[in-house]
Design an enzyme around this catalytic site. Structure first.
Site, PDB file in Angstrom:
ATOM      1  N   GLY A  46       0.817  -1.259   0.066  1.00 19.86           N
ATOM      2  CA  GLY A  46       0.092  -0.002  -0.068  1.00 19.86           C
ATOM      3  C   GLY A  46       0.897   1.245   0.018  1.00 19.86           C
ATOM      4  CD  GLN A  51       3.452   5.688   2.897  1.00 18.14           C
ATOM      5  OE1 GLN A  51       2.475   5.427   2.491  1.00 18.14           O
ATOM      6  NE2 GLN A  51       4.486   5.040   3.628  1.00 18.14           N
ATOM      7  CB  CYS A  91       5.647   1.882   7.609  1.00 21.45           C
ATOM      8  SG  CYS A  91       5.078   3.436   6.788  1.00 21.45           S
ATOM      9  CG  LEU A  92       6.762   0.895   1.677  1.00 19.31           C
ATOM     10  CD1 LEU A  92       6.081   1.214   0.094  1.00 19.31           C
ATOM     11  CD2 LEU A  92       7.848  -0.008   1.124  1.00 19.31           C
ATOM     12  CG  HIS A 133      -0.261   0.990   7.438  1.00 16.06           C
ATOM     13  ND1 HIS A 133       0.748   0.439   8.240  1.00 16.06           N
ATOM     14  CD2 HIS A 133       0.360   1.820   6.592  1.00 16.06           C
ATOM     15  CE1 HIS A 133       1.974   0.608   7.821  1.00 16.06           C
ATOM     16  NE2 HIS A 133       1.641   1.746   6.673  1.00 16.06           N
TER      17      HIS A 133
HETATM   18  O1  GNR Z   1       4.149  -2.640   2.273  1.00 18.02           O
HETATM   19  C1  GNR Z   1       3.472  -2.447   3.379  1.00 18.02           C
HETATM   20  N1  GNR Z   1       3.296  -3.647   4.040  1.00 18.02           N
HETATM   21  C2  GNR Z   1       2.324  -3.753   5.156  1.00 18.02           C
HETATM   22  C3  GNR Z   1       2.373  -5.022   6.146  1.00 18.02           C
HETATM   23  C4  GNR Z   1       1.655  -5.139   6.956  1.00 18.02           C
HETATM   24  C5  GNR Z   1       0.609  -3.918   7.130  1.00 18.02           C
HETATM   25  C6  GNR Z   1       0.865  -2.669   6.501  1.00 18.02           C
HETATM   26  C7  GNR Z   1       1.626  -2.797   5.325  1.00 18.02           C
HETATM   27  S1  GNR Z   1       1.599  -1.348   4.535  1.00 18.02           S
HETATM   28  C8  GNR Z   1       3.157  -1.247   3.754  1.00 18.02           C
HETATM   29  C9  GNR Z   1       3.259  -0.099   2.930  1.00 18.02           C
HETATM   30  C10 GNR Z   1       3.028   1.343   3.381  1.00 18.02           C
HETATM   31  O2  GNR Z   1       3.766   1.878   4.206  1.00 18.02           O
HETATM   32  N2  GNR Z   1       1.772   1.714   3.155  1.00 18.02           N
HETATM   33  O3  GNR Z   1       1.831   3.082   3.903  1.00 18.02           O
HETATM   34 NI    NI Z   2       2.994   3.251   5.712  1.00 20.00          NI
END
Ligand code: GNR
Ligand code: NI
Length: 173
Positions: A46, A51, A91-92, A133
């Site tokens: 996601g 971001q 989270c990225l 998220h």
């Molecule tokens: O890539 C993502 N993996 C993820 C794994 C578990 C719960 C949420 C996520 S979202 C994250 C990508 C991201 O930072 N989206 O904002």
């Molecule tokens: Ni995130």
């Protein structure tokens, strides 16, 4: 299409509250395409516009095994929540960190699609986690905000150090 740079914690721009999209037009559809390209390249499941330093209420995700189900939600709202559960999140914008977060297991979502058409649907599993998220990002909230101050401080220090090592101001080419 364009690959966008993903902001990393503790960048204060990640704390911006995103504004509602007034009209789903070609500018928004271009943003959706760029967010998807950036998400797939990362790779992530996601991505929220916040971001990439665009403070509009747009999120994208693809929770499919084969990365074939892109989804984009504009002005998303959660209109129902059922059951609570915990799962590992990453989270990225917080690279290299995963921690357990507690959220609603099932949600009902209202949003616009990239054509401006209203949608309403139920989500569970990873999709429900991901939507919550991503919607947190639109409020300037990160999954580390659910952790203890001590854990968050450790994560902040680790990421500040690695950003310095990488040379914060050098462009990624
Ligand atoms: O890539 C993502 N993996 C993820 C794994 C578990 C719960 C949420 C996520 S979202 C994250 C990508 C991201 O930072 N989206 O904002
Ligand atoms: Ni995130």
């Amino acid at each position: 299409m364009a690959l966008l740079k993903i902001l990393e914690y503790p960048d204060p721009r990640l704390r911006t509250r995103a504004a509602a999209v007034p009209e789903v037009d070609d500018r928004i559809r271009r943003l959706v395409a760029d967010l998807l390209e950036t998400m797939y390249a990362a790779p992530g499941v996601g991505l929220a516009a916040t971001q990439v330093d665009v403070h509009l209420r747009v999120i994208v995700m693809d929770v499919s095994e084969d990365r074939s189900q892109p989804m984009a939600l504009i002005n998303p709202e959660i209109i129902g929540r059922e059951d609570v559960g915990s799962g590992e999140e990453g989270c990225l914008s917080v690279p290299g960190v995963t921690e357990t977060v507690t959220r609603a297991r099932r949600i009902r979502v209202r949003a616009l699609d990239p054509r401006g058409k209203p949608l309403e649907f139920d989500a569970d599993g990873l999709l429900a986690v991901c939507i919550q998220h991503e919607m947190d990002h639109l409020e300037g909230k990160l999954f580390v905000d659910y952790l203890s101050e001590l854990k968050r401080q450790r994560i902040r220090k680790k990421l500040v150090k690695s950003a310095r090592r990488d040379g914060e101001r050098a462009p990624a080419i």
